[in-house]
Design a protein around this motif. Structure first.
Motif, short mmCIF file in Angstrom:
data_model
loop_
_atom_site.label_atom_id
_atom_site.label_comp_id
_atom_site.label_asym_id
_atom_site.label_seq_id
_atom_site.Cartn_x
_atom_site.Cartn_y
_atom_site.Cartn_z
N LEU A 191 -16.82 20.80 49.84
CA LEU A 191 -16.68 21.07 48.41
C LEU A 191 -15.32 20.60 47.90
O LEU A 191 -15.23 20.01 46.81
N ILE A 192 -14.28 20.84 48.67
CA ILE A 192 -12.95 20.36 48.27
C ILE A 192 -12.94 18.82 48.22
O ILE A 192 -12.39 18.22 47.28
N ALA A 193 -13.56 18.18 49.20
CA ALA A 193 -13.62 16.71 49.20
C ALA A 193 -14.30 16.19 47.94
O ALA A 193 -13.87 15.18 47.36
N LEU A 194 -15.34 16.88 47.48
CA LEU A 194 -16.07 16.43 46.29
C LEU A 194 -15.24 16.56 45.02
O LEU A 194 -15.49 15.86 44.04
N THR A 195 -14.23 17.43 45.02
CA THR A 195 -13.38 17.56 43.83
C THR A 195 -12.40 16.40 43.70
O THR A 195 -11.88 16.15 42.61
N GLY A 196 -12.12 15.71 44.82
CA GLY A 196 -11.13 14.64 44.80
C GLY A 196 -9.70 15.14 44.87
O GLY A 196 -8.77 14.34 44.77
N ASP A 198 -6.14 15.96 46.11
CA ASP A 198 -5.38 15.33 47.19
C ASP A 198 -4.03 16.00 47.45
O ASP A 198 -3.20 15.46 48.18
N GLY A 199 -3.80 17.16 46.84
CA GLY A 199 -2.55 17.87 47.07
C GLY A 199 -1.45 17.54 46.09
O GLY A 199 -0.39 18.16 46.12
N SER A 200 -1.69 16.58 45.19
CA SER A 200 -0.63 16.17 44.27
C SER A 200 -0.58 16.99 42.99
O SER A 200 0.40 16.94 42.26
N VAL A 201 -1.65 17.74 42.70
CA VAL A 201 -1.67 18.63 41.53
C VAL A 201 -2.03 20.03 42.01
O VAL A 201 -2.60 20.20 43.09
N PRO A 202 -1.71 21.06 41.25
CA PRO A 202 -2.01 22.43 41.69
C PRO A 202 -3.50 22.66 41.94
O PRO A 202 -4.36 22.05 41.31
N LEU A 203 -3.77 23.58 42.85
CA LEU A 203 -5.13 24.02 43.16
C LEU A 203 -5.14 25.54 43.06
O LEU A 203 -4.23 26.21 43.59
N ALA A 204 -6.13 26.10 42.38
CA ALA A 204 -6.15 27.55 42.19
C ALA A 204 -7.57 28.08 42.30
O ALA A 204 -8.53 27.41 41.92
N ASP A 205 -7.68 29.31 42.81
CA ASP A 205 -8.96 30.00 42.92
C ASP A 205 -8.75 31.44 42.45
O ASP A 205 -8.14 32.25 43.16
N PRO A 206 -9.23 31.78 41.25
CA PRO A 206 -9.00 33.13 40.72
C PRO A 206 -9.89 34.21 41.35
O PRO A 206 -9.72 35.39 41.04
N LEU A 213 -11.88 28.37 50.80
CA LEU A 213 -11.72 27.13 50.02
C LEU A 213 -10.26 26.66 50.03
O LEU A 213 -9.97 25.48 50.27
N LEU A 214 -9.34 27.59 49.79
CA LEU A 214 -7.92 27.22 49.70
C LEU A 214 -7.35 26.86 51.07
O LEU A 214 -6.54 25.93 51.19
N ILE A 215 -7.78 27.58 52.12
CA ILE A 215 -7.29 27.28 53.47
C ILE A 215 -7.75 25.89 53.91
O ILE A 215 -6.96 25.09 54.43
N GLU A 216 -9.03 25.58 53.69
CA GLU A 216 -9.52 24.26 54.06
C GLU A 216 -8.81 23.17 53.26
O GLU A 216 -8.50 22.10 53.80
N ALA A 217 -8.55 23.42 51.99
CA ALA A 217 -7.84 22.44 51.17
C ALA A 217 -6.44 22.18 51.73
O ALA A 217 -6.01 21.03 51.85
N ALA A 218 -5.72 23.26 52.07
CA ALA A 218 -4.37 23.09 52.61
C ALA A 218 -4.41 22.35 53.95
O ALA A 218 -3.55 21.50 54.22
N CYS A 262 2.58 10.81 51.41
CA CYS A 262 3.58 9.99 50.72
C CYS A 262 4.99 10.58 50.83
O CYS A 262 5.96 9.95 50.39
N GLY A 263 5.10 11.78 51.40
CA GLY A 263 6.40 12.42 51.54
C GLY A 263 6.71 13.44 50.46
O GLY A 263 7.68 14.19 50.56
N LYS A 264 5.90 13.48 49.40
CA LYS A 264 6.13 14.44 48.33
C LYS A 264 5.68 15.83 48.76
O LYS A 264 4.85 15.99 49.65
N ALA A 265 6.22 16.84 48.10
CA ALA A 265 5.86 18.22 48.42
C ALA A 265 4.43 18.51 47.97
O ALA A 265 3.95 17.96 46.98
N LEU A 266 3.77 19.37 48.73
CA LEU A 266 2.43 19.82 48.35
C LEU A 266 2.52 20.63 47.07
O LEU A 266 3.40 21.46 46.90
#
Length: 392
Positions: A191-196, A198-206, A213-218, A262-266
């Motif tokens: 499901l995370i893969a389908l969202t596209g 990539d760690g460069s923008v915030p991810l949130a689950d209310p 979902l969040l653990i697999e994404a990280a 790329c070296g940028k922070a998550l």
């Protein structure tokens, strides 16, 4: 991937995957160096070598199982199945009498319409052959066999494969504690893969529950290989190559990092859960997965959720109804939850993208939002949709 000196044989295999994730799984197998065929129903065919097959077990996030084909032969009857199994491979090598085994079967052929009976035919063919050749037979072990065989019947043919996975690959080992009706880890990763994301923008689950979902994404963003630290059935096979296996383990372990490639922070990963006990499970799971530092897990009601300032992606798997409702009560309470969730999102999450797993269209309607994409997904046998909304 080319065939190496240590690995001279090509492997034909089938990845068994969650329904709805076939295309995403084919893309993942290709990215890991395999030649993936067109997606099938709940499966993807692939070609690789032994190193690649090992790599899939350590790094692939979406499959339940990775089957390796031993043999295929014509099969139009019970007798043809029996004889074909006995001739399939050198069973003295693959299944000596001292080794245990299990047989699973799918599909059908004339006179072989029940999977249990088809599996029994395979078992009988093998133990009869063993008794003839060695005067002894293997024992059947349904839980932890030395060799897990899989038979698939269809199109006038039988395909006999072995399962390298042992326990299902969705069992990463980090989730000792689970909330109510949790997502399986491989489905969450898909499901995370389908969202596209990539760690460069915030991810949130209310409504993060036990955090899958969040653990697999990280884990995806930080290169945590899902198969490290567990045992596999392939380690008991006669052609198991310890040196090659160690090389692939070291390569998988070397992918772990604290930043993006790329070296940028998550970017921030934020979850909110109302139940203190479930939130503690999420924190425990994140710690066991090695990504606790990457997650900001908060206790609170989703109605009070405050997103990070920079827009990103919201993911959500709210309860769908009686089976998954838990302590949230019946239909009216759930409808109110969805309505309040929709209100909160429109008030506070303008510019964000929402992906929500829906198993109940009536409840989803209470959001008062229009989905731009609807991807069919099966979650534990429930027909669901992975819905995409752009929040204005």
């Amino acid at each position: 991937m080319g065939i190496t000196d240590q690995d001279t044989s090509a492997i034909s295999g089938v990845a068994v995957v969650p329904p709805g994730l076939e295309e995403a799984a084919a893309a993942e197998l290709t990215a890991l160096g395999c030649q993936a065929g067109p997606p099938l129903r709940r499966a993807v065919r692939f070609q690789t070598n032994l190193a690649g097959y090992y790599r899939l077990h350590l790094q692939a996030r979406l499959p339940f199982r990775l089957l390796r084909e031993l043999a295929s032969f014509p099969c139009h009857s019970r007798d043809e199945l029996y004889a074909g199994v006995q001739r399939a491979v050198d069973w003295g090598r693959w299944l000596p009498p001292g080794a245990s085994f299990r047989v699973d079967a799918t599909g059908s052929a004339p006179g072989l319409n029940h999977s249990h009976y088809s599996a029994l035919q395979v078992k009988n063919a093998l133990v009869d052959l063993q008794r003839q050749q060695w005067g002894a037979r293997s024992s059947v072990d349904l839980d932890d066999p030395d060799l897990a065989l899989h038979l698939h019947l269809g199109g006038g043919a039988a395909a006999l494969s072995i399962d390298g996975s042992g326990a299902s690959l969705h069992k990463r080992g980090y989730r000792a504690a689970m909330g109510l009706a949790p997502l399986k880890e491989n489905l969450a990763a898909g499901l995370i893969a389908l969202t596209g994301w990539d760690g460069s923008v915030p991810l949130a689950d209310p409504l993060c529950g036990s955090g899958t979902l969040l653990i697999e994404a990280a884990c995806i963003a930080l290169g945590r290989a899902p198969g490290l630290g567990r045992r596999f059935g392939l380690e008991r096979w006669p052609d198991f190559n310890p040196q090659l296996w160690q090389q692939e383990q070291e390569a998988a372990a070397a992918l772990a990092r604290e930043t993006l490639p790329c070296g940028k922070a998550l970017a921030p990963i934020v979850g909110m859960e109302q139940d203190a006990g479930v939130l503690e499970q999420a924190r425990s799971n994140a710690k066991a997965a090695g990504v606790a530092e990457a997650l900001d897990l908060r206790q609170g009601d989703c109605r009070d959720f405050e997103p990070p300032p920079e827009p990103g992606i919201l993911v959500c798997n709210p309860p769908y109804g009686e089976r998954l409702g838990g302590g949230l009560g019946g239909g009216e309470a759930l409808e109110s939850l969805y309505a309040d969730l929709g209100r909160m999102l429109k008030e506070r999450c303008s510019g964000w993208s929402l992906w929500l797993l829906s198993g109940n269209p009536e409840l989803t309607g209470a959001l008062r939002m229009k989905a731009s994409r609807r991807i069919p997904i099966s979650n534990g046998g429930i027909d669901c949709r992975w819905l995409h909304y752009e929040i204005r």
